[in-house]
Design a protein around this motif. Structure first.
Motif, mmCIF file in Angstrom:
data_model
loop_
_atom_site.group_PDB
_atom_site.id
_atom_site.type_symbol
_atom_site.label_atom_id
_atom_site.label_comp_id
_atom_site.label_asym_id
_atom_site.label_seq_id
_atom_site.Cartn_x
_atom_site.Cartn_y
_atom_site.Cartn_z
ATOM 1 N N ALA A 159 3.014 5.878 -2.952
ATOM 2 C CA ALA A 159 4.172 6.697 -3.319
ATOM 3 C C ALA A 159 4.442 6.685 -4.813
ATOM 4 O O ALA A 159 5.310 7.410 -5.297
ATOM 5 C CB ALA A 159 5.401 6.209 -2.565
ATOM 6 N N GLY A 160 3.713 5.859 -5.555
ATOM 7 C CA GLY A 160 3.924 5.757 -6.995
ATOM 8 C C GLY A 160 5.052 4.834 -7.384
ATOM 9 O O GLY A 160 5.403 4.713 -8.566
ATOM 10 N N THR A 161 5.625 4.122 -6.410
ATOM 11 C CA THR A 161 6.719 3.178 -6.697
ATOM 12 C C THR A 161 6.196 1.928 -7.378
ATOM 13 O O THR A 161 6.852 1.380 -8.271
ATOM 14 C CB THR A 161 7.446 2.807 -5.389
ATOM 15 O OG1 THR A 161 7.895 3.996 -4.747
ATOM 16 C CG2 THR A 161 8.630 1.891 -5.661
ATOM 17 N N LEU A 162 5.033 1.463 -6.954
ATOM 18 C CA LEU A 162 4.382 0.318 -7.594
ATOM 19 C C LEU A 162 3.173 0.808 -8.371
ATOM 20 O O LEU A 162 2.318 1.508 -7.821
ATOM 21 C CB LEU A 162 3.927 -0.715 -6.554
ATOM 22 C CG LEU A 162 4.992 -1.563 -5.853
ATOM 23 C CD1 LEU A 162 4.326 -2.551 -4.909
ATOM 24 C CD2 LEU A 162 5.867 -2.306 -6.853
ATOM 25 N N LYS A 163 3.087 0.431 -9.645
ATOM 26 C CA LYS A 163 1.959 0.809 -10.498
ATOM 27 C C LYS A 163 0.906 -0.293 -10.589
ATOM 28 O O LYS A 163 -0.268 -0.039 -10.849
ATOM 29 C CB LYS A 163 2.471 1.119 -11.910
ATOM 30 C CG LYS A 163 3.565 2.178 -11.982
ATOM 31 C CD LYS A 163 3.038 3.558 -11.678
ATOM 32 C CE LYS A 163 4.096 4.621 -11.928
ATOM 33 N NZ LYS A 163 3.616 5.972 -11.617
ATOM 34 N N THR A 188 1.993 -2.094 -22.101
ATOM 35 C CA THR A 188 1.067 -2.288 -20.993
ATOM 36 C C THR A 188 0.701 -0.920 -20.429
ATOM 37 O O THR A 188 1.586 -0.106 -20.149
ATOM 38 C CB THR A 188 1.696 -3.157 -19.885
ATOM 39 O OG1 THR A 188 2.181 -4.380 -20.443
ATOM 40 C CG2 THR A 188 0.679 -3.465 -18.797
ATOM 41 N N TYR A 189 -0.599 -0.683 -20.282
ATOM 42 C CA TYR A 189 -1.094 0.590 -19.743
ATOM 43 C C TYR A 189 -1.911 0.328 -18.488
ATOM 44 O O TYR A 189 -2.738 -0.598 -18.449
ATOM 45 C CB TYR A 189 -1.998 1.299 -20.748
ATOM 46 C CG TYR A 189 -1.299 1.949 -21.915
ATOM 47 C CD1 TYR A 189 -1.060 3.325 -21.929
ATOM 48 C CD2 TYR A 189 -0.895 1.201 -23.025
ATOM 49 C CE1 TYR A 189 -0.435 3.936 -23.018
ATOM 50 C CE2 TYR A 189 -0.275 1.795 -24.114
ATOM 51 C CZ TYR A 189 -0.042 3.168 -24.104
ATOM 52 O OH TYR A 189 0.569 3.765 -25.184
ATOM 53 N N ILE A 190 -1.700 1.153 -17.474
ATOM 54 C CA ILE A 190 -2.528 1.143 -16.272
ATOM 55 C C ILE A 190 -2.993 2.574 -16.025
ATOM 56 O O ILE A 190 -2.178 3.499 -15.960
ATOM 57 C CB ILE A 190 -1.757 0.610 -15.049
ATOM 58 C CG1 ILE A 190 -1.375 -0.867 -15.263
ATOM 59 C CG2 ILE A 190 -2.595 0.758 -13.772
ATOM 60 C CD1 ILE A 190 -0.558 -1.461 -14.122
ATOM 61 N N ASN A 191 -4.324 2.748 -15.935
ATOM 62 C CA ASN A 191 -4.885 4.092 -15.728
ATOM 63 C C ASN A 191 -4.541 5.034 -16.881
ATOM 64 O O ASN A 191 -4.398 6.231 -16.694
ATOM 65 C CB ASN A 191 -4.380 4.678 -14.414
ATOM 66 C CG ASN A 191 -5.511 5.079 -13.491
ATOM 67 O OD1 ASN A 191 -6.506 4.377 -13.380
ATOM 68 N ND2 ASN A 191 -5.361 6.211 -12.824
ATOM 69 N N GLY A 192 -4.391 4.464 -18.052
ATOM 70 C CA GLY A 192 -4.028 5.272 -19.209
ATOM 71 C C GLY A 192 -2.567 5.642 -19.265
ATOM 72 O O GLY A 192 -2.121 6.341 -20.186
ATOM 73 N N GLU A 193 -1.773 5.168 -18.313
ATOM 74 C CA GLU A 193 -0.336 5.466 -18.263
ATOM 75 C C GLU A 193 0.454 4.298 -18.838
ATOM 76 O O GLU A 193 0.223 3.133 -18.479
ATOM 77 C CB GLU A 193 0.095 5.715 -16.819
ATOM 78 C CG GLU A 193 1.589 5.966 -16.670
ATOM 79 C CD GLU A 193 2.028 6.037 -15.215
ATOM 80 O OE1 GLU A 193 3.250 6.172 -14.978
ATOM 81 O OE2 GLU A 193 1.169 5.942 -14.318
ATOM 82 N N LEU A 194 1.383 4.588 -19.714
ATOM 83 C CA LEU A 194 2.264 3.562 -20.266
ATOM 84 C C LEU A 194 3.232 3.117 -19.173
ATOM 85 O O LEU A 194 4.071 3.895 -18.718
ATOM 86 C CB LEU A 194 3.035 4.114 -21.467
ATOM 87 C CG LEU A 194 4.032 3.169 -22.138
ATOM 88 C CD1 LEU A 194 3.337 1.961 -22.737
ATOM 89 C CD2 LEU A 194 4.828 3.904 -23.214
ATOM 90 N N VAL A 195 3.116 1.856 -18.756
ATOM 91 C CA VAL A 195 3.974 1.353 -17.677
ATOM 92 C C VAL A 195 4.976 0.320 -18.165
ATOM 93 O O VAL A 195 5.869 -0.092 -17.417
ATOM 94 C CB VAL A 195 3.125 0.764 -16.528
ATOM 95 C CG1 VAL A 195 2.335 1.858 -15.826
ATOM 96 C CG2 VAL A 195 2.196 -0.344 -17.027
ATOM 97 N N ASP A 204 0.833 -1.208 0.000
ATOM 98 C CA ASP A 204 0.000 0.000 0.000
ATOM 99 C C ASP A 204 0.866 1.255 0.000
ATOM 100 O O ASP A 204 0.629 2.206 -0.765
ATOM 101 C CB ASP A 204 -0.921 -0.025 1.222
ATOM 102 C CG ASP A 204 -1.930 1.115 1.228
ATOM 103 O OD1 ASP A 204 -2.244 1.639 0.139
ATOM 104 O OD2 ASP A 204 -2.395 1.488 2.319
ATOM 105 N N SER A 205 1.893 1.274 0.832
ATOM 106 C CA SER A 205 2.759 2.461 0.917
ATOM 107 C C SER A 205 3.514 2.682 -0.392
ATOM 108 O O SER A 205 3.683 3.823 -0.834
ATOM 109 C CB SER A 205 3.737 2.317 2.079
ATOM 110 O OG SER A 205 4.698 1.304 1.837
ATOM 111 N N LEU A 206 3.946 1.594 -1.034
ATOM 112 C CA LEU A 206 4.674 1.718 -2.298
ATOM 113 C C LEU A 206 3.743 2.173 -3.424
ATOM 114 O O LEU A 206 4.150 2.949 -4.299
ATOM 115 C CB LEU A 206 5.334 0.388 -2.656
ATOM 116 C CG LEU A 206 6.464 -0.068 -1.724
ATOM 117 C CD1 LEU A 206 6.916 -1.479 -2.075
ATOM 118 C CD2 LEU A 206 7.644 0.894 -1.785
ATOM 119 N N GLN A 207 2.509 1.716 -3.403
ATOM 120 C CA GLN A 207 1.536 2.173 -4.404
ATOM 121 C C GLN A 207 1.194 3.643 -4.190
ATOM 122 O O GLN A 207 1.123 4.416 -5.151
ATOM 123 C CB GLN A 207 0.270 1.316 -4.325
ATOM 124 C CG GLN A 207 0.449 -0.106 -4.861
ATOM 125 C CD GLN A 207 -0.797 -0.946 -4.656
ATOM 126 O OE1 GLN A 207 -1.515 -0.785 -3.664
ATOM 127 N NE2 GLN A 207 -1.056 -1.855 -5.572
#
Length: 545
Positions: free
Chosen positions: A260-264, A534-541, A255-258
């Motif tokens: 912080a944007g570290t995990l997408k 691969t896209y998550i939330n419209g973001e290219l990851v 949860d903390s990594l998500q």
């Protein structure tokens, strides 16, 4: 006069003219899109708005006429599917395994030891850990012994997990540290003996004794494990992973990594069935963020078929008098089910053998008899008595892993015999009874690659095309069913079908761009298909290099 009035109103309220377009964060064009909506329609383009939500889906002309964006992705005819969901996996275990000795594909005990030696020469670990060996792949299909490890590592503890995670091969040093002797007995498992002494193989419950004496790892270790595992998953087009069993500390770290944007990567986290975990989460209630969903508990009914820990109603066909073992008793399953239900959580129970499956199904049916939308899952649902299939429904959902069938098919009938195999790996029957199946891999037990899941579901063959016609071919899924099982049905099983699982207006822009059209190419070519983007939330990851 009327026209002048309209013009005045437009000047006051900024009316759009016919040439104005709706701004979008991303527009995808020139694609072969399988939307996986209710009609399983195809499209060529879609637009994504603020917050990563899909604004419109249609033809290239329709989307480009209505929307505009500085960020336009021309897919050049490539196939796009909803973001792929792995309905049963172990993300953290995958990452931890990436820090340890990789034993997948080893062909003998000697091969395993050679890999461990090479690893230790580079790492000098004080406690050697590894995973991935499978004696069923060896010429001598017998469990190895502690003496084989002792010869190479007399003073350093070694603990090597079988590929299914339900057996541990350890040396004498590890046994001594854990206090395991011939008299050690724990319900829900076995210390296998040889000549009256521990052989070096622990099945299920006694493994915990060794795990308890492993040196503790720091937070940085687990952060690296998670980020390594995420990179692997994104490279295969996965956008959501269901992690089948996490402790509180791991969930809070994720949860903390998500945040912080570290995990997408999105995670559907099943809480491991331990008192401290249940006391925290069942009292806390459902935890839902934009990338984390905690509303379920993972319970182990029994062990695995490959290590003969799966609980069977009659003895194993290849070991007289041996039935396997329940890890959680029938009474405890029912008590857990009542507690989990009272907290509004979903119960997801590992059940491999026919004895474990009926125990789980009876507990579910008893607790859910007055409910219609609990969506509790039977994880694996692997060997089922033919009469018991009728328990399944959209309220009791089968969560299965197609590559288990093609990995186990060489020896599964040896374990259960010609009659029980008729109710094993029965994905089509489960679909017909439940109306859906959620598909996953169980990685790192199997490979992460979801194209292997799709291939095993529709072909039921290995990568060499064996057996001709497929293993138990009447249980094949169609390509449409397989794709639904990896997208919308998996989302439904997570209570997330309103936000993901299809490419539709109002849903999150999670999607996967593939190198070929899995719905039309030859079956034999499916395993070679890769994720291009691969896209998550419209973001290219992820983008293939």
């Amino acid at each position: 006069m009327r026209i002048l009035s309209l013009l005045l109103l437009c000047s006051l309220f900024s009316c759009k003219t016919a040439t104005e377009k709706i701004p979008a964060e991303l527009i995808v064009t020139n694609a072969n899109i399988y939307t996986v909506d209710a009609q399983f329609r195809t499209a060529n383009a879609f637009a994504v708005g603020e917050g990563g939500v899909i604004l419109g889906v249609g033809s290239d002309y329709e989307i480009t006429a209505e929307y505009e964006s500085e960020n336009v992705y021309n897919a050049q005819g490539k196939t796009i599917v909803p973001g792929l969901i792995d309905a049963h996996a172990h993300l953290l275990n995958l990452g931890v395994g990436m820090q340890e000795v990789d034993l997948v594909g080893t062909k003998s005990a000697e091969d395993v030891i050679a890999r461990v030696k090479a690893f230790q020469a580079q790492n000098q670990s004080e406690f050697i850990s590894g995973r991935g060996w499978d004696q069923n792949d060896w010429e001598v299909k017998e469990f190895p012994t502690k003496e084989q490890l002792d010869a190479a590592f007399p003073d350093t503890p070694v603990a090597l997990r079988r590929i299914d995670g339900h057996a541990l091969w350890v040396n004498s040093k590890a046994l001594a540290m854990a206090g395991v002797t011939a008299s050690t007995k724990l319900p829900g498992g076995e210390v296998i003996l040889k000549n009256g002494a521990p052989s070096g193989i622990l099945v299920d419950a006694p493994m915990r004794l060794v795990d308890a004496v492993r040196p503790a790892k720091d937070v940085a270790y687990y952060v690296k494990a998670l980020t390594d595992a995420e990179s692997n998953c994104l490279s295969y087009g996965l956008t959501t992973v269901n992690d089948a069993g996490l402790d509180r500390a791991a969930i809070e770290l994720i949860d903390s990594l998500q945040q912080a944007g570290t995990l997408k990567l999105r995670l559907y986290a099943m809480v491991s069935n331990a008192p401290e975990n249940l006391d925290h989460f069942l009292n806390k209630g459902i935890l839902k963020t934009d990338r984390l969903n905690v509303r379920s508990v993972k319970v182990y009914g029994d062990g695995a078929l490959g290590s003969r820990g799966a609980a069977l109603r009659a003895p194993y066909s290849d070991q007289d008098g041996h039935y396997g073992a329940m890890i959680t008793t029938e009474e405890d399953l029912l008590a857990l089910a009542k507690r989990i239900n009272a907290a509004g959580y979903q119960m997801n129970t590992h059940a491999i053998g026919d004895s474990a499956n009926i125990a789980v199904l009876r507990a579910y049916s008893e607790v859910l008899k007055d409910q219609t939308d609990a969506r509790w899952k039977v994880e694996h649902a692997q060997v089922i008595s033919v009469a018991d299939f009728d328990y399944f429904s959209k309220n009791i959902i089968p969560s299965v892993q197609p590559t288990h069938a093609t990995s186990d098919m060489y020896w599964a009938e040896d374990r259960v015999g010609p009659d029980r195999i008729k109710g094993a790996y029965s994905f089509k029957t489960l679909l017909d009874k439940a109306g859906l199946v959620a598909l996953g891999t169980d990685f790192p037990v199997e490979q992460v690659n979801p194209m292997l899941t799709f291939y095993a579901a529709v072909a039921r063959q290995d990568l060499e095309g064996y057996p001709e016609g497929g293993f138990l071919p009447e249980q094949k899924l169609s390509r449409e069913e397989a794709l639904k099982g990896m997208t919308i049905w998996a989302a439904y099983s997570n209570f997330e079908e309103e936000e993901k699982g299809s490419i539709e207006v109002g849903k999150l822009a999670d999607f996967t761009v593939l190198s070929a059209d899995i719905m039309t190419i030859a079956e034999s070519d499916i395993p070679n298909v890769t994720a291009v983007r691969t896209y998550i939330n419209g973001e290219l990851v992820y983008e293939q290099k």
